[in-house]
Design a protein around this motif. Sequence first.
Motif, PDB file in Angstrom:
ATOM      1  N   LEU A  27       0.817  -1.220   0.000  1.00 33.28           N
ATOM      2  CA  LEU A  27       0.000   0.000   0.000  1.00 33.28           C
ATOM      3  C   LEU A  27       0.853   1.273   0.000  1.00 33.28           C
ATOM      4  O   LEU A  27       0.491   2.273  -0.622  1.00 33.28           O
ATOM      5  CB  LEU A  27      -0.951   0.004   1.200  1.00 33.28           C
ATOM      6  N   TYR A  28       1.973   1.212   0.703  1.00 33.43           N
ATOM      7  CA  TYR A  28       2.835   2.405   0.778  1.00 33.43           C
ATOM      8  C   TYR A  28       3.744   2.527  -0.453  1.00 33.43           C
ATOM      9  O   TYR A  28       4.539   3.449  -0.537  1.00 33.43           O
ATOM     10  CB  TYR A  28       3.676   2.386   2.058  1.00 33.43           C
ATOM     11  N   MET A  45       6.212   4.310  12.282  1.00 34.84           N
ATOM     12  CA  MET A  45       5.415   5.459  12.732  1.00 34.84           C
ATOM     13  C   MET A  45       5.921   5.977  14.078  1.00 34.84           C
ATOM     14  O   MET A  45       5.562   5.448  15.134  1.00 34.84           O
ATOM     15  CB  MET A  45       3.957   5.050  12.841  1.00 34.84           C
TER      16      MET A  45
ATOM     17  N   TYR B  30      -8.365   2.070  12.220  1.00 37.34           N
ATOM     18  CA  TYR B  30      -7.246   2.943  11.842  1.00 37.34           C
ATOM     19  C   TYR B  30      -6.694   3.650  13.086  1.00 37.34           C
ATOM     20  O   TYR B  30      -5.479   3.795  13.252  1.00 37.34           O
ATOM     21  CB  TYR B  30      -7.727   3.951  10.799  1.00 37.34           C
ATOM     22  N   PHE B  33      -4.492   0.993  14.961  1.00 35.24           N
ATOM     23  CA  PHE B  33      -3.272   0.471  14.332  1.00 35.24           C
ATOM     24  C   PHE B  33      -2.455   1.521  13.585  1.00 35.24           C
ATOM     25  O   PHE B  33      -1.260   1.356  13.387  1.00 35.24           O
ATOM     26  CB  PHE B  33      -3.627  -0.682  13.380  1.00 35.24           C
ATOM     27  N   ARG B  34      -3.121   2.544  13.081  1.00 32.55           N
ATOM     28  CA  ARG B  34      -2.487   3.715  12.464  1.00 32.55           C
ATOM     29  C   ARG B  34      -1.828   3.499  11.103  1.00 32.55           C
ATOM     30  O   ARG B  34      -1.425   4.447  10.453  1.00 32.55           O
ATOM     31  CB  ARG B  34      -1.464   4.360  13.417  1.00 32.55           C
ATOM     32  N   PHE B  35      -1.649   2.274  10.678  1.00 35.56           N
ATOM     33  CA  PHE B  35      -1.141   2.074   9.325  1.00 35.56           C
ATOM     34  C   PHE B  35      -2.270   2.349   8.330  1.00 35.56           C
ATOM     35  O   PHE B  35      -3.425   2.000   8.590  1.00 35.56           O
ATOM     36  CB  PHE B  35      -0.634   0.637   9.131  1.00 35.56           C
ATOM     37  N   GLU B  36      -1.909   2.933   7.193  1.00 39.66           N
ATOM     38  CA  GLU B  36      -2.886   3.219   6.136  1.00 39.66           C
ATOM     39  C   GLU B  36      -3.705   1.981   5.776  1.00 39.66           C
ATOM     40  O   GLU B  36      -4.857   2.071   5.372  1.00 39.66           O
ATOM     41  CB  GLU B  36      -2.160   3.710   4.874  1.00 39.66           C
ATOM     42  N   THR B  37      -3.062   0.831   5.906  1.00 35.10           N
ATOM     43  CA  THR B  37      -3.705  -0.434   5.540  1.00 35.10           C
ATOM     44  C   THR B  37      -4.995  -0.698   6.321  1.00 35.10           C
ATOM     45  O   THR B  37      -5.869  -1.407   5.837  1.00 35.10           O
ATOM     46  CB  THR B  37      -2.732  -1.589   5.806  1.00 35.10           C
ATOM     47  N   TYR B  38      -5.076  -0.160   7.530  1.00 33.12           N
ATOM     48  CA  TYR B  38      -6.243  -0.413   8.377  1.00 33.12           C
ATOM     49  C   TYR B  38      -7.350   0.611   8.156  1.00 33.12           C
ATOM     50  O   TYR B  38      -8.423   0.503   8.743  1.00 33.12           O
ATOM     51  CB  TYR B  38      -5.844  -0.422   9.860  1.00 33.12           C
ATOM     52  N   GLY B  42      -7.601   1.956   2.711  1.00 34.92           N
ATOM     53  CA  GLY B  42      -6.546   0.938   2.688  1.00 34.92           C
ATOM     54  C   GLY B  42      -7.128  -0.439   2.482  1.00 34.92           C
ATOM     55  O   GLY B  42      -6.649  -1.227   1.654  1.00 34.92           O
ATOM     56  N   TRP B  45      -8.255  -0.981  -1.141  1.00 35.90           N
ATOM     57  CA  TRP B  45      -7.150  -1.241  -2.074  1.00 35.90           C
ATOM     58  C   TRP B  45      -6.522  -2.615  -1.819  1.00 35.90           C
ATOM     59  O   TRP B  45      -6.116  -3.300  -2.754  1.00 35.90           O
ATOM     60  CB  TRP B  45      -6.084  -0.137  -1.953  1.00 35.90           C
ATOM     61  N   LEU B  46      -6.446  -3.006  -0.558  1.00 32.00           N
ATOM     62  CA  LEU B  46      -5.858  -4.322  -0.258  1.00 32.00           C
ATOM     63  C   LEU B  46      -6.745  -5.449  -0.771  1.00 32.00           C
ATOM     64  O   LEU B  46      -6.250  -6.458  -1.279  1.00 32.00           O
ATOM     65  CB  LEU B  46      -5.641  -4.487   1.246  1.00 32.00           C
ATOM     66  N   ILE B  64      -6.307  -7.343   9.397  1.00 30.92           N
ATOM     67  CA  ILE B  64      -6.745  -6.033   8.890  1.00 30.92           C
ATOM     68  C   ILE B  64      -8.237  -6.075   8.574  1.00 30.92           C
ATOM     69  O   ILE B  64      -9.015  -5.244   9.024  1.00 30.92           O
ATOM     70  CB  ILE B  64      -5.928  -5.633   7.631  1.00 30.92           C
TER      71      ILE B  64
END
Lengths: 459, 384
Positions: A27-28, A45, B30, B33-38, B42, B45-46, B64
């Motif tokens: 994704l990144y 992060m 989000y 977990f703070r990652f864009e994936t969550y 995200g 797209w995943l 996720i």
Amino acid sequence: MTTDLITRLEKIVGPRFVSGAAEERYLYSMDQGTMPPSEPDVVVMPANTEEVQQVVRLANELKVPIVPMGAGLVLSGLTRALRGGIILDMKRMNHIIEVNPQSRYAVIEGGAAQGMLKSYLKKHHPQLKHSMPDAPPIATLAGNICIHGSGHLSVLGGSHSDMLTGMEVVLPSGEIVRTGSCSVAGEWFGRSPLPDLSGLFLGWSGTTGIVTKLGIKLFPSYKHNDVLVFVAEDADQMPDMISKLTSTQVAEDMTPWMTPKPDWAKGFLHINIAYGAHTKKELTFKRNLLQASVKKYIDDKVAGFLPLPAPQKGRFLQIPSPDLVRFADLRKGGGFEYVGAIMAIEHFPQAYRAGLEIAEKYNVSYSLGARIIGAGHSMMFFFAYAFNRADAEDVKRASDALEATNTAALAMGGIPWKAEQPAQQQIIDQMDPETFALMGRIRSVLDPNGIMNPGNWEK
Amino acid sequence: MEHEDILHRCFRCGYCKLPGNYVDINCPAYLSFRFETYSPGGRMWLLRAWLDEKIPASKRFAEIMFSCATCGNCVEHCAFPEFRDRLLLAFTAGKEALLDAGQAPPAVRDYLTKVQLHGNPYGKSVKKSSQWMDGLEAEPFSDQEYLFFADDVGTYDPRGQEVARSVATLLKQAGISFGVITEALNSDGNDVKAIGETPLFEELAAKNIKILNQFNVKKIITLSPHSFNALKNDYPALGAQYQVFHYTQVLAFAMGNINFSSDNEDVTVAYHDPCYLGRHNTDYESARMMLRSVPGITLVEMDRNRKNALCCGGGGGNFFTDILSGGDGSSARVRVREAVEAGAQILAAACPMCAVMLEDAVKAENLDSKIQVQEVSEIVNQRL
Ligand SMILES: Cc1cc2nc3c(=O)[nH]c(=O)nc-3n(C[C@H](O)[C@H](O)[C@H](O)COP(=O)(O)OP(=O)(O)OC[C@H]3O[C@@H](n4cnc5c(N)ncnc54)[C@H](O)[C@@H]3O)c2cc1C
Ligand code: SF4
Ligand code: SF4
């Protein structure tokens, strides 16, 4: 190597906030624009400046690249890890540290979002506001200022980097430095009268340091707000119209727009002029000034102000405006990217015609427009093209159109803003060689190991 | 996968991460977990990438997908009209596809196995389903106006049982005619459906409908907003024809029948909108009406309320599976801090899951001396 890197990063920020998993790497590796993916090895992060510093020191020790990222909404692929390494997602550092209502500035962390500052000010300092871009509200102030963004107070206060009052930055070599008044006094009121070191980090696409705190100017928030829409048909008259409207010095924001949709808008050139006032009387006075400034065109019946129904006006007053985001759904394909070229106002007609020609040639859905910066001192002219990300040919068409637009913008004297890596090459080719050589010397001093967002601004 | 056609349309702009007033992150997954994936974008797209075989179905991918609390914030605040109505449906379809591929996290599998075997996620025998009524003298359902449906948490969880008793007590006080069915009712299935196990949901619902029909039930009062959602919105497609109410909706209009004590202390209360009553069913007022009618209560609002409310993190099966897990950034902990900031002494919940989640959060945050979590009927009952 990656395992060692991950283990050591976990010691710095905690295991929960480090990932080398396939999902994050995927994704990144890309943003919403047309640039091809490029994977990081790991996403990290940090929670504070010290953690950023430790990550940078580790990256130097292991000679691993670092790419700072805010919301990753730049659209031109600047937060892709072109040489792998670490993506530093800054959004955990999202605190608003201080608001000085007297001297009208705010100090925020390097991952703080536009929307959160807006909301904070509305609650705690309703008499103040900051200049919001129309980027989605999760976009960070640091990411936007680092790219010389612009927004809803840009006629009043210039580009967002002009509104910067100081920074705390972790240098590529790991030192923490401050720029502006906060480097001498406790306050973050401004960048003068010192040597202006902030410029070392503005417009460099994250290649010279990681901004961990910054100060920005705040402005009075008005009780009464209004927008006028001036409509013209002849692009050649636009520079003078813009000049006349900005000469009144009452507008906060001025955004010309030209789109083929809705049908009633096709073929016309609109200028949205946003302004505000503390009293109704003052608002009327300002409206009269704006209207009087372009009276000649109205009398000649070549332009006029559009009567706006209340819901339409409400939409135009929305900050940030979601309209540009919705443009991404035009082809039901979740994609758009734009060339925003910073240029002198007099190039407006040329830019407009070039946009139409390119859109026709490449058969892309387009939206054209501009944001005036300062009292007509320059503008960010945008050429936005929507695409369907599920259709590789459509993406390629948009990508080709963007490349042609970058070329056209440079040819007419504009400079692509937040330039994609290939557009950076085009700019470098046209740049004074001594200027580019100086950029290189500065980078090698700041970043001896070449770890900061490598692949950008390189020949 | 159903709704696959919309995955690529998400622009990943992130409007859906925030509430409408942009106060702070409002997607519980989000936030935690703070990652864009969550984030909602995200996961869109995943899912696309997984279907295109660009990423494998890993343990993390499953985590996720199943960390979504089905709170509906993304549906409410996504920038694209119409498209957004299908967001949660796409996430649920994604989970369904993962379940079909045998890739669900162990906690999800355990949850579903228990529901499958016992009809409830506690793995308790339905014979024990009347325990919550101890000391209540609730009447068995016969010809009363309403059936009171206490759901899994109200039936089997110790704290949920207290809440169920309290609500039933207040219903009696307010003169509402209701009865209860103690035998063989299963989980309402709301969260089973949200987790993506539609066939099991349909099985549970069909069994429940059969029993409810045997008892000739016409009107139902639910304890949980989750049951309210399932019975009101999903059961009709399976042949059910009941009028369904959440208990706050019945009580809001019956508060005039209640006599309050004259020496109640003044107290400041903030109301936490449960997602399945608020965003999913747009009732933001019933519980507030109840609270406003109580003498001595000053109602304050948290920055995130109504459409902008922050979920407690218990939806989408997370109450049982705990995939969202704790930590400083868990939405329940953020929520209780927000309530304290709003000046509330009591945080009012209208859902047994929210009550449990928020109480745990108050403990984890060491905020016991500043704020107490109470369910709405408990607040009322204490002032009679
Ligand atoms: C719909 C839409 C509308 C937009 N409208 C506008 C507009 O009106 N005005 C405008 O100016 N822009 C606009 N943009 C462009 C862009 O989204 C914004 O400028 C946005 O603010 C960028 O912030 P970000 O947090 O997404 O930055 P990112 O994309 O994360 O980063 C931008 C650049 O800054 C660097 N960077 C980020 N954070 C740091 C840091 N802490 N330290 C050092 N370097 C850093 C990155 O490496 C990258 O080079 C728009 C974009 C979209 C999608
Ligand atoms: S707001 Fe809608 S389009 Fe934007 S990221 Fe969220 S789900 Fe995608
Ligand atoms: S439903 Fe709630 S938890 Fe799930 S993705 Fe949307 S906002 Fe996040």
